[in-house]
Write an enzyme that holds these catalytic residues in place. Sequence first.
Site, PDB file in Angstrom:
ATOM      1  CB  SER A 176      -0.945   0.025   1.203  1.00 16.15           C
ATOM      2  OG  SER A 176      -2.071  -0.779   0.965  1.00 16.15           O
ATOM      3  CE  LYS A 228      -4.654   2.088  -0.508  1.00 15.40           C
ATOM      4  NZ  LYS A 228      -4.035   0.826  -0.090  1.00 15.40           N
ATOM      5  CB  SER A 286      -4.130   1.886   4.035  1.00 15.84           C
ATOM      6  OG  SER A 286      -3.434   1.425   2.903  1.00 15.84           O
ATOM      7  CE  LYS A 338      -1.543   4.096   2.744  1.00 15.85           C
ATOM      8  NZ  LYS A 338      -1.317   3.027   3.749  1.00 15.85           N
TER       9      LYS A 338
END
Length: 387
Positions: free
Chosen positions: A64, A67, A124, A229
Amino acid sequence: MKKVICFILSFAVILPCLVFCGYAENAGETGQLAIKAKSAVLMDASTGQVLYKYNENEKLPPASVTKIMSLLLIAEAIDNGKIKLTDEVTASAEAAAKGGSQIWLKEGETMSVDELLKAVAIASANDACCALGEYIAGSESAFVNMMNERAKELGMNNTHFENCSGLDDDTTNHLTTAYDIGLMSVELLKHEFIENYTTVWMDSLRDGATELVNTNRLVRFYNGTTGIKTGTTSKAGKCLSASAKRDGLHLVAVVMGSQTSDDRFETAKTLLNYGFANYESVNLTADESLITDVKVIRGAEDTVKPGHEEFKSVTLKKGDKDKISAEINLSTDAEAPIENGQTLGSINFVLNGEIISKCRLFSPQQIKRTTYADVIKAMLRSLTHKK
């Protein structure tokens, strides 16, 4: 036989320690830091300068952390006026079908860009990320094309995205590197409003019915954290791009392929601590009295006083600040016509014999070339004045 058995038992005891130590001391070039990951990099968020690296160009699945690029395109669309935080987005069947981390969007459900952005940055949420990508580009595949194009523009030469979320069960070439993640992280942080989302520890949607808890626990437990993130899949392991700011120094630490969540957070803290302990942000300055006037040849003005670009800040090892020298390279004269903004020279900031930054010197005005008619007029004015 007893000796053989003792040797085997001893080896069995030592081997795990060797394996662990080899993993824990996957240090950067200097061998100083314990990097519990497959690759890592520490960057200055203001300039992209690499301060520490380990296997930074190894291609790995990012989970993730993908992202970050999605957030970058969303942030750019907001700042460019293409979309607004108040816009309402309707979830498609494709977005609602996303698995993994999610806010359980239903097909046809409507949320604002602001709410979906919260879901992506804090929790997320794959479904929210897909919905925003579709809203910006029309489809997830078109959005992914935008992601790959933006990656090329940023110099992310070892990156290829196959989706906007980082889900990798069905991907074959969804790969990037710690260095490339650092590049897109630095670019994302230029959009300062994004910290309104990446620094939130807890929030909620649907009037409190859906709770959001940040997957990046440094937000709560590491002083100065600004984001960014996390990412986790069985293929990627535990990944993280963590940013923090202290005393004017803004850093990004990227960690890829850690075995445990604790490993990625501890490694990120190790990198950030190293950066804050050893580097500082320095505002460059020069003695402006040494910037002399430039003689203008055949110009309507005899001289021009050069202006200069805004002095930059640089990130240096602590103790190097007083070693910087400012070298002024300036033309003694320039022939007219001179354009407004025309380069006349530069100030080179030098450290240990190397130029670490340049500041352009330029003309702050336009100066026309003197014509024959101008000369005659000047002579007549002179004669009139004498009378």
